[in-house]
Design a protein around this motif. Structure first.
Motif, PDB file in Angstrom:
ATOM      1  N   ASP A 151      40.923  30.506  42.283  1.00 35.01           N
ATOM      2  CA  ASP A 151      41.029  31.050  40.460  1.00 35.01           C
ATOM      3  C   ASP A 151      41.805  30.238  39.835  1.00 35.01           C
ATOM      4  O   ASP A 151      43.027  30.259  39.926  1.00 35.01           O
ATOM      5  CB  ASP A 151      41.416  32.354  40.949  1.00 35.01           C
ATOM      6  N   HIS A 157      42.195  30.616  36.745  1.00 34.79           N
ATOM      7  CA  HIS A 157      42.844  31.205  35.696  1.00 34.79           C
ATOM      8  C   HIS A 157      44.271  31.783  35.916  1.00 34.79           C
ATOM      9  O   HIS A 157      45.254  31.849  35.121  1.00 34.79           O
ATOM     10  CB  HIS A 157      41.902  32.501  35.122  1.00 34.79           C
ATOM     11  N   ARG A 177      43.701  42.849  37.756  1.00 33.45           N
ATOM     12  CA  ARG A 177      42.923  43.213  36.668  1.00 33.45           C
ATOM     13  C   ARG A 177      41.462  42.328  36.697  1.00 33.45           C
ATOM     14  O   ARG A 177      40.620  42.579  35.915  1.00 33.45           O
ATOM     15  CB  ARG A 177      43.818  42.665  35.506  1.00 33.45           C
ATOM     16  N   ARG A 178      41.776  41.038  37.139  1.00 33.58           N
ATOM     17  CA  ARG A 178      40.543  40.226  37.477  1.00 33.58           C
ATOM     18  C   ARG A 178      39.571  40.411  38.143  1.00 33.58           C
ATOM     19  O   ARG A 178      38.363  40.624  37.956  1.00 33.58           O
ATOM     20  CB  ARG A 178      41.171  38.608  37.591  1.00 33.58           C
ATOM     21  N   MET A 184      37.468  43.245  36.488  1.00 30.84           N
ATOM     22  CA  MET A 184      36.608  42.997  35.615  1.00 30.84           C
ATOM     23  C   MET A 184      35.373  42.216  36.390  1.00 30.84           C
ATOM     24  O   MET A 184      34.610  41.688  35.648  1.00 30.84           O
ATOM     25  CB  MET A 184      37.284  41.999  34.592  1.00 30.84           C
ATOM     26  N   GLY A 185      35.786  41.913  37.728  1.00 26.34           N
ATOM     27  CA  GLY A 185      34.879  41.423  38.561  1.00 26.34           C
ATOM     28  C   GLY A 185      34.794  39.870  38.286  1.00 26.34           C
ATOM     29  O   GLY A 185      33.903  39.217  38.545  1.00 26.34           O
ATOM     30  N   HIS A 186      35.841  39.361  38.049  1.00 24.84           N
ATOM     31  CA  HIS A 186      35.936  37.654  38.060  1.00 24.84           C
ATOM     32  C   HIS A 186      36.477  36.926  39.152  1.00 24.84           C
ATOM     33  O   HIS A 186      36.478  36.059  39.475  1.00 24.84           O
ATOM     34  CB  HIS A 186      37.116  37.292  36.791  1.00 24.84           C
ATOM     35  N   MET A 187      36.927  38.172  39.996  1.00 23.82           N
ATOM     36  CA  MET A 187      37.598  37.649  41.354  1.00 23.82           C
ATOM     37  C   MET A 187      37.237  38.427  42.444  1.00 23.82           C
ATOM     38  O   MET A 187      37.277  39.727  42.303  1.00 23.82           O
ATOM     39  CB  MET A 187      39.167  37.581  41.053  1.00 23.82           C
TER      40      MET A 187
END
Ligand code: ADP
Ligand code: MG
Length: 575
Positions: A152, A154, A260-261, A264-267
């Motif tokens: 990841d 970010h 949190r990521r 939000m479904g980013h990870m």
């Protein structure tokens, strides 16, 4: 430090092997979190048990392989380091053996001992660390970073904040600790010195009731070292908690922002777990680097001390082409010799000239500190003269090889030194292949056979360390026998008869006369009775020749000699 690594050459093969193994180990450790992420994100999410089992099995395999590499690497690196230590020690020892007395005076025995033992151990310890971490640390750091970014990108900003903080902490600690390591090594020297003096001088200390003084001296040196060690450790101890705090806070940050990521479904969850592990690996690799930063300066302080010994060129070196003596035996010539000890203001000997020939006995008499021992030590070339020349058998001693020169000389030092071993071994020190007959004969001339015969094991009796189980006079007689067994051209007796009673002294010198008819004999003595019948007597005063001649001649010509004589002999003995 780097200079010492040139001695690593013979170990290149196992070293390459270790580095390769560590490389494999690092790879396996970098791979494991990714596999785990796979299990979590693919296996568990899909509920595919088979997938979990097969990847899990593979993980076990990778872990086992990594472990095997780690164990082998650690075994090999330990072997390399101890082999290297052994080589270095023997190199230092060999080098020191070539030193002339000047170099010994310069570094000091206690420090030489610390340098050959403790300092080399320091270097050895660090070598193991370096072998293990040199590949591991950068791989885990850079590899971990790449892997983390791949999981990841970010989240890596957390690392961008944390790593500088960590680096700053490491720098702050190391810069404070490193100077103290240097100081510690010096204090260890001091401790060794005090300990050595305290142990070797134990008799004197006891008899003068200086035990408490010595205890205090030792306590001071000990406390000094301890305090420095504590200060170093206090500083270093700081590092670990700081590291832990930083690591734990960054874990919190990673989980916090990571969750949190995920929200939000980013990870994926597995990626977060893997990221966490990579973050730990990166930080641990920084810890490793910091350990190196701490240990390397410490070892390089030691390495510098070892190098100082190795780089020290013996002031007295063999000539490139050793000249051979011209067949004459036992001719000694001092031509206007002046000599001063390094750092001394005044020369210990000034403008000495004399000759001595085979079959002659030359006696040297003079007050303490007049330079008698110094004069003798110039002949075996323990020191080099400042000006003038010492010529033996027609050749300047500087042009003879040291081994040829010394093979001509049988030296009995002022302070007799014996070695641990039997009496026979000690006498054979003068001539390795001496027969029993020769050993006995030498002992008989030296008036030592009586007391050897009285010992329970005779010639096989053991001499304790430092020769403490024989008396001073017995020690001297053994040292004389050691010189006699050699049958050299030149005998140097440095005050060797002083610990003998008058009767033994007279008997020994009478026996010696028969033994040394073809040799040149130099006798340093304090007693007039010892020198009276010498062929020539040299009277030394403050490093100068105050008179030279026979007893009779000197009585007429030399005030100094007359003074010495009248202080020791009665009127009728003089006449
Ligand atoms: P002697 O044997 O006649 O008693 P030495 O030859 O031992 O005298 O000493 C002569 C002088 O040299 C003395 O003043 C002594 O202090 C000095 N000296 C002896 N050995 C050393 C040394 N290793 N380093 C410096 N000075 C020394
Ligand atoms: Mg002396």
């Amino acid at each position: 430090m780097l200079k010492l690594f040139r001695f690593l050459k013979p170990f290149w093969l196992p070293i390459v092997f270790v580095l390769m193994l560590v490389f494999l180990q690092s790879l396996s450790e970098l791979y494991l979190p990714t596999l785990m992420a796979d299990i979590v994100d693919t296996g568990i999410v899909k509920g595919d048990t088979n997938y979990i089992m097969s990847i899990g099995g593979f993980m076990l395999l990778v872990a086992a392989g990594g472990g095997l590499c780690a164990i082998t690497a650690s075994y090999l690196s330990a072997r390399v380091a101890s082999g290297y230590g052994r080589q270095l020690r023997s190199r230092v020892f060999k080098h020191v053996e070539n030193f002339s007395l000047q170099e010994f005076d310069k570094i000091g025995t206690a420090s030489l001992i610390t340098r050959t033992t403790n300092d080399i151990t320091q270097v050895q310890t660090v070598l193991v660390m370096i072998l293990r971490m040199m590949v591991m640390a950068p791989m885990m750091c850079i590899g971990g970073l790449i892997m983390a970014i791949s999981k990841d990108a970010h989240l890596t900003w957390v690392l961008a904040v944390v790593i500088p903080i960590l680096a700053l902490a490491i720098f702050a600690v190391a810069s404070r600790g490193i100077p103290l390591f240097k100081a510690m090594q010096k204090k260890l020297d001091r401790l060794n010195l005090v300990l050595r003096e305290g142990l070797t001088g134990i008799r004197v200390i006891r008899s003068f009731n200086r035990i408490n003084f010595e205890k205090e001296r030792f306590r001071d040196a000990n406390a000094d070292l301890t305090n420095t060690a504590i200060r170093v450790n206090r500083i270093m101890a700081f590092l670990m908690p700081v590291m832990m705090i930083v690591m734990n806070f960054s874990s919190i940050a990673i989980i916090w922002f990571g969750s949190r990521r995920i929200d939000m479904g980013h990870m994926a969850v597995g990626d977060l777990m893997a990221f966490l592990q990579y973050a730990m690996q990166i930080m641990f690799s920084l810890l490793m680097v910091s350990m190196m930063f701490v240990l390397i300066p410490r070892a390089s302080a030691s390495a510098a001390r070892i190098n100082e010994v190795l780089d020290m060129k013996p002031e007295i070196e063999d000539p490139a082409q050793g000249r051979s003596a011209d067949g004459r035996r036992g001719y000694i010539e001092f031509n206007d010799v002046t000599f001063s000890y390094p750092g001394a203001e005044q020369p210990a000997l000034s403008n000495l000239s004399f000759r001595a020939a085979p079959g002659q006995v030359t006696a040297i008499i003079g007050g303490t500190g007049s330079g008698k021992s110094t004069l003798l030590s110039l002949m075996p070339r323990f020191y080099d003269v400042d000006s003038g020349a010492v010529v033996i058998d027609g050749v300047d001693v500087k042009e003879l090889t040291q081994s040829e020169l010394r093979s001509k000389i049988g030296f009995v030092p002022q302070k007799a030194v014996l070695f641990t071993g039997t009496i026979a071994e000690n006498i054979r020190y003068g001539k390795e292949d001496a027969t029993d007959e020769e050993v006995r004969h030498a002992a008989a001339i030296a008036q030592a056979s009586d007391f050897i015969g009285e010992m329970t094991d005779g010639y096989d009796s053991l001499i304790a360390q430092g020769g403490t189980n024989v008396s001073g006079g017995q020690k001297q007689r053994l040292a004389i026998a050691r010189a006699l067994v050699r049958r050299p051209e030149i005998y140097l007796f440095d005050d060797s008869f002083s610990a003998l009673d008058f009767k033994t002294d007279a008997k020994l010198r009478a026996a010696l006369r028969g033994e040394t008819t073809e040799s040149t004999v130099l006798i340093v003595a304090q007693r007039v009775s010892t020198v009276m019948d010498a062929d020539q007597i040299i009277v030394l005063e403050e490093g100068r020749i105050a008179g030279i001649g026979t007893h009779r001649e000197l009585l007429d010509t030399s005030d100094v000699y007359r003074e010495i004589v009248s202080s020791q002999l009665s009127e009728e003995e003089i006449a």
